[in-house]
Write an enzyme that holds these catalytic residues in place. Structure first.
Site, PDB file in Angstrom:
ATOM      1  N   ASP A   1      27.517  45.549  36.835  1.00 16.48           N
ATOM      2  CA  ASP A   1      27.310  44.024  36.854  1.00 16.48           C
ATOM      3  C   ASP A   1      28.654  43.499  37.274  1.00 16.48           C
ATOM      4  OD1 ASP A   1      24.526  44.150  36.387  1.00 16.48           O
ATOM      5  OD2 ASP A   1      24.645  43.023  34.591  1.00 16.48           O
TER       6      ASP A   1
ATOM      7  N   ASP B   1      24.924  47.596  30.067  1.00 19.50           N
ATOM      8  CA  ASP B   1      25.264  48.186  31.217  1.00 19.50           C
ATOM      9  C   ASP B   1      26.560  49.231  31.260  1.00 19.50           C
ATOM     10  OD1 ASP B   1      23.626  46.287  32.930  1.00 19.50           O
ATOM     11  OD2 ASP B   1      25.092  44.789  32.339  1.00 19.50           O
TER      12      ASP B   1
ATOM     13  N   ASP C   1      19.591  48.948  31.055  1.00 15.30           N
ATOM     14  CA  ASP C   1      19.652  47.576  31.880  1.00 15.30           C
ATOM     15  C   ASP C   1      20.251  48.185  33.201  1.00 15.30           C
ATOM     16  OD1 ASP C   1      19.980  45.029  32.379  1.00 15.30           O
ATOM     17  OD2 ASP C   1      21.500  44.535  30.766  1.00 15.30           O
TER      18      ASP C   1
ATOM     19  N   ARG D   1      18.285  45.970  43.562  1.00 16.90           N
ATOM     20  CA  ARG D   1      19.555  45.365  43.508  1.00 16.90           C
ATOM     21  C   ARG D   1      20.681  46.366  43.655  1.00 16.90           C
ATOM     22  NH1 ARG D   1      19.177  42.553  36.910  1.00 16.90           N
ATOM     23  NH2 ARG D   1      17.325  41.143  37.637  1.00 16.90           N
TER      24      ARG D   1
END
Length: 431
Positions: free
Chosen positions: A255, A212, A251, A308
Site C-alpha cells: 500500500d 499489509d 489484506d 488492484r
C-alpha cells in the site's frame, strides 16, 4: 500452467528480445562485485529519483550495518536510535509469528464462541458486531499488530542476503520518513489471526483483515526493488469459509497511502493474491493526497492476482513495462481508475487466458482520465481504453491523464517485456 502460457508469447518474440534485452538487463542486476546493500536508485529512475533522489542507507558507517537472522534481531536493528544512514541485512527467513496465533489471544477469547455470538441467524445483518467476544477479538488483534508491525526509519536500506532471504508474517511500516530502500526480500503476506466479521459489509457480510506486507504511509523517496510479494504457503484457497463467506486473513501486499510521495517500484513479483497494490486509500483524502502519491511501477510481474495492480486514487502513476499474467476468469481487473487519479499505462504486456476479455484490464471506480498507449495483449498491440469502453459501455473512461512521464531510464518494447520481466524480476535475481 502460467509459465506455459508465457512461453507461448515469449517464443514468438525472439528477434525483438535479441535487440532489446541487453539494455534492460543492466537494470535487473548490479555491477559484478557491487554490494546490493550499497545500491542507490539511478538518476531518472521513476518518481523516487525526483529531487534529492533515493539512497537509503548506502552511506552507512560500519557501526550502523546490522545483520538480522531472527525477527527480534531485525526489530532491534531498526529500533537503534538516530537517522544516520543504516543498512539492515536479512539472512534467511524471519518469522514474525513463529509462536502461532495463540500467543496473541486475549484471555477469554474463544473463536467458537465468537462464531456462535455473531452468526447472522442470531445477530442479523443490520448492525456491526459488539459485545464481549468482539472486544476480546479486538484486544487480540492489537497484540498481534504490536508483534508483527515494525517501523522503518529514515535513511535506511533493508536488503536480503543471497537468494533465499525474506520475512514471513511481518508488516514493514514506512511511515512519516524520507529515503528508504527495500530490496531482495521474499515477503510472505501476514496472516491475520483475528479477522473481524462485519455483517453490514455488502449484502451478505464479509470478513475484514489487517496487515499489509509493506506500507508506505506519508513517506517520500522510497525505492522498492527486486522483492517477491506472495501469500506463500497460505493462499486464499487454503482458508476456510464461515457464515458463507471466505474467512479472509490477508489484506494487501503493498500500500502507498496517506500523503506518501515519490516512490519507485521496480523489478518486483506480485503473485497469488487478491487485493494486491493500492495507491491512495480513501476518496475523501484529497487534502492529504492531492498533488502527492506520485509512483512509478516498471518491470514488475503481476501473476495470478485478482485486482488492484494497482488501484489508484489522486496520484500521478506511471506504469510501464510491467507483465501481467492472468490465467483464469477469477480475475477482476488490473488498473483501477479512482478518485482524481492520473494513471499513465504504457508499453505493458498482458498474457491473458482465452476466457478473459482484454477490456477487463481497466476498471472504473470514479470518473478520471487515463492514458493507455503501446500496450500488448498476448503478443499483439491493443488499445486498452477503446476496448474497455466498447466491452463495458456502462463504465466509460475518459482518455488523456494530462501528463507525460519523463523519469525513465529505459523503455523496452512490450513484446520483449514477458521474457525480460519473468527472467529478472523478484527476490534472488541479482545475487
Amino acid at each position: 500452467m502460467n509459465r506455459r502460457i508465457r512461453r507461448g508469447v515469449v517464443a514468438a518474440t525472439a528477434l525483438t528480445l535479441a535487440v532489446t534485452a541487453p539494455a534492460a538487463a543492466a537494470h535487473a542486476a548490479p555491477r559484478p562485485g557491487a554490494d546490493p546493500a550499497r545500491a542507490t536508485l539511478p538518476a531518472g529512475d521513476g518518481w523516487a529519483s525526483e529531487g534529492t533522489g533515493t539512497t537509503g542507507g548506502a552511506a552507512a558507517v560500519a557501526s550502523r550495518v546490522f545483520t538480522a537472522t531472527t525477527w527480534a534481531e531485525f526489530r532491534a536493528a531498526l529500533a537503534v536510535p538516530g537517522t544516520e544512514p543504516r543498512i539492515v541485512k536479512v539472512v534467511g527467513t524471519l518469522n514474525a509469528t513463529a509462536a502461532g496465533c495463540a500467543a496473541f489471544e486475549a484471555p477469554g477469547y474463544d473463536f467458537a464462541r465468537y462464531l456462535a455470538d455473531y452468526d447472522p441467524a442470531v445477530w442479523g445483518y443490520e448492525n456491526v458486531v459488539s459485545g464481549p467476544q468482539e472486544d476480546l477479538r479486538a484486544a487480540s488483534a492489537t497484540a498481534q499488530g504490536k508483534a508483527v508491525k515494525v517501523g522503518v526509519p529514515a535513511n535506511t536500506t533493508i536488503v536480503g542476503v543471497g537468494r533465499h532471504a525474506g520475512i514471513t508474517g511481518g508488516s514493514l511500516q514506512v511511515q512519516g520518513v524520507d529515503n528508504v530502500v527495500v530490496r531482495n526480500l521474499t515477503l510472505e503476506s501476514p496472516l491475520d489471526c483475528f479477522p473481524q466479521w462485519d455483517p453490514t459489509d455488502g449484502a451478505t457480510g464479509a470478513w475484514n483483515s489487517e496487515y499489509d506486507s509493506l506500507v508506505v504511509y506519508g513517506s517520500t523517496h522510497v525505492w522498492i526493488d527486486h522483492n517477491t510479494f506472495t501469500d506463500g504457503s497460505r493462499p486464499d484457497s487454503s482458508l476456510p469459509t464461515h457464515f458463507g463467506e471466505l474467512y479472509q486473513q490477508h489484506d494487501g501486499e503493498l500500500d502507498v497511502v496517506r500523503g506518501a510521495d515519490l516512490v519507485t517500484v521496480s523489478w518486483n513479483v506480485f503473485t497469488d493474491h487478491d487485493k494486491t497494490l493500492m495507491i491512495g486509500n480513501s476518496d475523501s483524502a484529497g487534502a492529504t493526497d492531492r498533488g502527492r502519491l506520485r509512483v512509478t511501477l516498471h518491470h514488475n510481474l503481476f501473476e495470478n492476482v485478482v485486482e488492484r495492480a494497482p488501484r489508484v486514487r489522486f496520484g500521478k502513476v506511471d506504469a510501464y513495462n510491467n507483465h501481467f499474467v492472468v490465467p483464469s476468469s477469477a480475475y477482476a481487473y488490473s488498473f483501477g481508475i479512482g478518485q482524481e487519479s492520473q494513471l499513465h499505462a504504457e508499453k505493458n504486456a498482458f498474457t491473458l487466458a482465452e476466457d478473459v476479455p482484454a477490456g477487463r484490464v481497466l476498471k472504473k471506480w470514479k470518473d478520471a482520465p487515463v492514458t493507455t498507449t503501446g500496450n500488448y495483449v498476448n503478443g499483439r498491440p491493443v488499445d486498452l481504453l477503446a476496448l474497455h469502453n466498447t466491452q463495458f459501455p456502462e463504465e466509460l473512461l475518459r482518455p488523456d491523464a494530462g501528463w507525460t512521464p519523463t523519469l525513465r531510464t529505459h523503455v523496452d518494447h512490450p513484446r520483449a517485456v514477458p521474457a525480460l520481466v519473468d527472467g529478472g524480476a523478484g527476490a534472488g535475481r541479482f545475487c
